[in-house]
Design a protein around this motif. Structure first.
Motif, short mmCIF file in Angstrom:
data_model
loop_
_atom_site.label_atom_id
_atom_site.label_comp_id
_atom_site.label_asym_id
_atom_site.label_seq_id
_atom_site.Cartn_x
_atom_site.Cartn_y
_atom_site.Cartn_z
N PHE A 16 0.81 -1.22 0.00
CA PHE A 16 0.00 0.00 0.00
C PHE A 16 0.85 1.28 0.00
CE2 PHE A 16 -0.83 2.50 3.93
CZ PHE A 16 -1.66 3.48 3.42
N MET A 17 1.94 1.28 0.79
CA MET A 17 2.78 2.49 0.84
C MET A 17 4.15 2.15 1.42
SD MET A 17 1.93 6.06 2.79
CE MET A 17 2.27 5.64 4.49
N PRO A 18 5.24 2.70 0.85
CA PRO A 18 6.56 2.42 1.44
C PRO A 18 6.71 3.05 2.82
CG PRO A 18 6.74 3.75 -0.59
CD PRO A 18 5.30 3.60 -0.31
N HIS A 19 7.68 2.57 3.59
CA HIS A 19 7.94 3.14 4.92
C HIS A 19 8.99 4.24 4.81
CE1 HIS A 19 5.66 0.67 7.75
NE2 HIS A 19 5.68 -0.20 6.77
N LEU A 20 8.67 5.41 5.33
CA LEU A 20 9.55 6.56 5.17
C LEU A 20 10.92 6.38 5.82
CD1 LEU A 20 9.91 9.44 4.15
CD2 LEU A 20 8.82 10.26 6.24
N TRP A 21 10.97 5.73 6.99
CA TRP A 21 12.24 5.67 7.73
C TRP A 21 13.37 5.09 6.87
CZ3 TRP A 21 15.04 1.27 8.73
CH2 TRP A 21 14.39 0.04 8.65
N GLN A 182 -1.40 3.39 -19.21
CA GLN A 182 -0.46 4.50 -19.46
C GLN A 182 -1.02 5.47 -20.51
OE1 GLN A 182 3.22 2.60 -20.49
NE2 GLN A 182 4.23 3.30 -18.63
N LYS A 183 -1.89 4.93 -21.39
CA LYS A 183 -2.38 5.75 -22.51
C LYS A 183 -3.63 6.55 -22.15
CE LYS A 183 -0.39 2.52 -25.77
NZ LYS A 183 -0.46 1.09 -25.53
N ILE A 184 -4.21 6.28 -20.99
CA ILE A 184 -5.45 6.98 -20.62
C ILE A 184 -5.14 8.36 -20.04
CG2 ILE A 184 -7.43 6.94 -19.05
CD1 ILE A 184 -7.63 4.01 -19.48
N GLY A 185 -5.74 9.38 -20.61
CA GLY A 185 -5.53 10.75 -20.12
C GLY A 185 -4.06 11.09 -19.99
N GLU A 186 -3.69 11.63 -18.81
CA GLU A 186 -2.27 11.94 -18.59
C GLU A 186 -1.48 10.69 -18.23
OE1 GLU A 186 -2.69 14.66 -15.42
OE2 GLU A 186 -3.07 16.37 -16.70
N GLY A 187 -2.17 9.56 -18.12
CA GLY A 187 -1.50 8.29 -17.82
C GLY A 187 -1.83 7.75 -16.45
N TRP A 188 -2.17 6.47 -16.42
CA TRP A 188 -2.48 5.77 -15.17
C TRP A 188 -1.66 4.48 -15.07
CZ3 TRP A 188 -5.15 6.92 -10.80
CH2 TRP A 188 -5.88 8.12 -10.83
N GLY A 189 -0.47 4.49 -15.74
CA GLY A 189 0.36 3.28 -15.78
C GLY A 189 0.88 2.91 -14.40
N SER A 190 0.96 3.90 -13.52
CA SER A 190 1.36 3.59 -12.15
C SER A 190 0.51 4.45 -11.22
CB SER A 190 2.85 3.90 -11.93
OG SER A 190 3.10 5.25 -12.20
N PHE A 191 0.28 3.95 -10.04
CA PHE A 191 -0.34 4.75 -9.00
C PHE A 191 0.33 4.38 -7.68
CE2 PHE A 191 -3.51 5.37 -5.57
CZ PHE A 191 -3.49 6.76 -5.60
N ARG A 192 0.96 5.37 -7.05
CA ARG A 192 1.66 5.09 -5.80
C ARG A 192 1.26 6.09 -4.73
NH1 ARG A 192 5.99 5.03 -9.46
NH2 ARG A 192 6.50 2.88 -10.02
N ILE A 193 1.25 5.60 -3.49
CA ILE A 193 1.04 6.51 -2.36
C ILE A 193 2.39 6.67 -1.69
CG2 ILE A 193 -0.25 6.93 -0.23
CD1 ILE A 193 -2.36 4.96 -1.28
N ILE A 194 2.86 7.91 -1.59
CA ILE A 194 4.21 8.17 -1.08
C ILE A 194 4.14 8.90 0.26
CG2 ILE A 194 6.40 9.37 -1.58
CD1 ILE A 194 5.84 7.06 -3.50
N PRO A 195 4.87 8.40 1.27
CA PRO A 195 4.85 9.09 2.56
C PRO A 195 5.76 10.32 2.54
CG PRO A 195 6.30 7.17 2.67
CD PRO A 195 5.74 7.21 1.27
N VAL A 196 5.23 11.44 3.00
CA VAL A 196 6.03 12.67 3.10
C VAL A 196 5.76 13.24 4.49
CG1 VAL A 196 6.26 15.05 2.26
CG2 VAL A 196 5.92 13.19 0.62
N GLU A 197 6.79 13.66 5.20
CA GLU A 197 6.53 14.31 6.49
C GLU A 197 6.81 15.79 6.36
OE1 GLU A 197 9.01 13.04 9.79
OE2 GLU A 197 10.75 12.80 8.49
N SER A 198 5.92 16.60 6.96
CA SER A 198 6.18 18.04 6.92
C SER A 198 6.58 18.52 8.31
CB SER A 198 4.95 18.80 6.42
OG SER A 198 4.05 19.05 7.46
N GLY A 199 6.34 17.67 9.31
CA GLY A 199 6.72 18.04 10.67
C GLY A 199 6.62 16.84 11.60
N ARG A 200 7.10 16.99 12.82
CA ARG A 200 7.02 15.90 13.81
C ARG A 200 6.55 16.46 15.15
NH1 ARG A 200 12.89 12.99 12.87
NH2 ARG A 200 12.56 12.49 10.66
#
Ligand code: B12
Ligand code: SF4
Length: 526
Positions: A16-21, A182-200
């Motif tokens: 589902f999502m990579p681990h940020l650490w 990949q050919k649909i609209g701007e492309g749907w060849g990949s879909f990923r959820i990426i963890p980003v931290e803005s603060g702790r």
């Protein structure tokens, strides 16, 4: 030296999502060392597998990070690595609180050569250098020159090279469909959820939560610029791959400083860095209309809200009296008016809960805009105030519950119901909220919205159902599809109607955004 960073699988979320650490420590590794990453959720591995991996790849140090619920697996994997003659350093929230357990100082077996306490941003480079010299110490604590605990300020946040990191394992689009999509609209060849931290950090100190103890009540933020640049990097990568990505802001309380959050969201909009995003925000902070406007305008789609209970007495018991159940409906409506929906998290087995707590909660949930309700049990995690209170009162039935982890099982007896009754409440919550009838109702409640929103809520509900009812194998999927066939046929039929994918994008006008980014904001809506 070659280093392996390993995260054990949790048996539920898969890729589902990579681990940020892992990415963060990789980015903080001193030059001259090579870091390989294995996330067991995406690349399952057993004890023999990890021993073979470290031998085949000539690994000189293995770093393992884990939450409490995965710690038993983490220890087994660490034992296998150490038996293969390679040193292990462990870090993360569990071993920070239970370092003696990991180091075998509590009478049990030793699993780790070294333990990194707390935030390891500053200690990791030292650990690597010591390991390279064969001089690993038992404990690495983040302290300053005067021996005082020190926390990274996050003002100098490392650049995570998202453009070149191998993320194949985290593509949520099935391989067979990649070429076509990949050919649909701007492309749907990949879909990923990426963890980003803005603060702790979160100062609220809810009794069951590890965060205030672990990250401290001092809140620290990255600069807006560094967060915006990271989003732009991620967007650029998705564009090049003809794919899509969404961001999970993993801050524990993304709006803990409302002024800062607004300023970050404004900068995201101004830089054209909007993307679909998810974040955790407590209900009390979502009273602010301007904040909610900015959430929607910058691409916020799902907000995780720890509602915990609809009973103020329960909330008071766990030091979360700032949650006001009376305003839950208004908060959710405020979000839904801007097509932002909520993952509403509830805890059963609290001290004032009685039989029927799940149905009473669902009665309220059914009157709210559609969302993703999730249900768990009050769990005493090590070193939390809750753990200490229950231990002192002699109420822990499985004081080391993590050594034999059982999903959705209590480790203490609630005051007004039995453990079995609490388990039955959770089961009832999931079974009712994710029944075919409930899914159909959620989809229908968005009938005035473009089809994309209805498809989105349906798919999200199907995925979230898997948190409690594991969806392992084709048969499980086929069964769920068969049960929900009426809703699926309806959505497919509507998909062929002209204009089904268009329509009023939001129920209230969103705030004006700078011209250059307007097109992207609209793209993100659809
Ligand atoms: C993102 C997240 C998730 C994601 C995890 C998936 C993913 N791919 O990330 C999701 C949403 C699935 C999730 C679910 C759950 N989560 Co969660 N989650 C988080 C969250 C918000 C952010 C994690 C993160 O990336 N932090 C930022 C990084 C930089 O911090 P970090 O991971 O701690 O790493 C630092 C140090 O710990 C250390 N470190 C970590 N690992 C290692 C390894 C080595 C070798 C070294 C040297 C150092 C080191 O160095 C890092 C840099 O300083 C944390 C809270 C938090 N703010 O950390 C809770 C948290 C980790 N989750 C928690 C819990 C309880 C859960 C659930 C059990 C909740 C529930 N009741 O269902 C579920 C379990 C799900 C499952 N099936 O496993 C607790 C864990 C407490 C504990 N003692 O284990 C936390 C701390 C939140 C809390 N309220 O207490 N979670
Ligand atoms: S508001 Fe959320 S993150 Fe903050 S202490 Fe409470 S549960 Fe933890």
């Amino acid at each position: 030296m070659k280093i392996l960073l390993y995260n054990p699988d949790n048996g539920v979320t898969r890729n589902f999502m990579p681990h940020l650490w892992m990415f963060l420590l990789q980015a903080l590794t001193p030059a001259g060392h090579e870091v390989l990453l294995v996330d067991g959720n995406a690349q399952p591995m057993d004890e023999a597998g990890i021993a073979k991996f470290v031998r085949d790849n000539n690994i000189g140090l293995v770093g393992i990070g884990a939450m409490t619920r995965m710690i038993a697996k983490a220890y087994r994997m660490a034992d296998a690595v150490r038996a293969a003659g390679v040193p292990v350093v462990m870090g993360g929230p569990h071993v920070t609180e239970m370092a003696d357990e990991a180091l075998g100082r509590d009478g049990g077996p030793r699993h780790a050569d070294a333990v990194a306490l707390g935030e390891a941003d500053a200690t990791w480079p030292r650990i690597v250098e010591d390991a390279a010299l064969g001089q690993l110490k038992d404990v690495y604590a983040p302290v300053d020159a005067f021996g005082q605990e020190s926390k990274p300020s996050l003002k100098e946040y490392p650049v995570i090279p998202w453009q070149s990191i191998d993320l194949k394992q985290f593509n949520l689009v099935p391989k067979a469909a990649t070429g076509l999509l990949q050919k649909i609209g701007e492309g749907w060849g990949s879909f990923r959820i990426i963890p980003v931290e803005s603060g702790r950090g979160c100062p609220y100190g809810c009794e069951f939560c590890t965060v205030t103890g672990f990250f401290g009540d001092s809140i620290r933020f990255r600069t807006n610029e560094s967060v915006v640049n990271e989003l732009l990097l991620l967007k650029a990568r998705a564009r090049i791959e003809k794919g899509q990505m969404a961001v999970f802001f993993i801050d524990d309380n993304f709006a803990i400083n409302i002024k800062r959050t607004k300023s970050l969201l404004r900068d995201i909009i101004a830089a054209g860095a909007q993307c679909h995003w998810v974040a955790q925000i407590s209900a009390n902070l979502l009273r602010d209309e301007e904040l909610v406007d900015l959430i929607a305008a910058s691409g916020g789609k799902w907000i995780f809200i720890g509602m915990e209970s609809i009973d103020p007495a329960n909330l008071k018991d766990v030091n979360k009296g700032f949650n006001k159940p009376g305003e839950y409906a208004a908060v959710l409506e405020r979000l839904a008016q801007r097509n932002v929906y909520a993952i509403t998290s509830f805890i059963f087995g609290m001290d004032n809960d009685t039989v029927g707590a799940a149905e009473r909660t669902l009665e309220q949930v059914r009157t709210w805009p559609p969302g993703l309700p999730i249900f768990g049990l009050l769990t005493p995690l090590p070193a939390t105030p809750l753990y200490k209170r229950l231990e002192k009162a002699g109420r822990l039935t499985r004081p080391k519950h993590w050594q034999e982890f059982i999903p959705f099982a209590m480790a203490h007896t609630p005051l007004k119901m039995t453990i079995d009754e609490a388990h039955a409440e959770v089961n009832y919550g999931w079974a009712q909220a994710y029944s075919p009838e409930a899914l159909a109702h959620a989809v229908e409640s968005l009938n005035d919205q473009p089809l994309g929103y209805r498809v989105n809520i349906f798919l999200a509900r199907i995925c979230f159902r898997g948190i409690y009812f594991p969806m392992m194998g084709k048969m499980a999927w086929l069964k769920v599809i068969a049960q929900n066939r009426r809703t699926i046929f309806k959505l497919v039929r509507e998909g062929f109607k002209a204009g089904a994918w268009r329509g009023a994008p939001a129920r209230v006008p969103s705030i004006p955004v700078p011209e250059a980014s307007e097109a992207m904001a609209q793209g993100a809506e659809g």
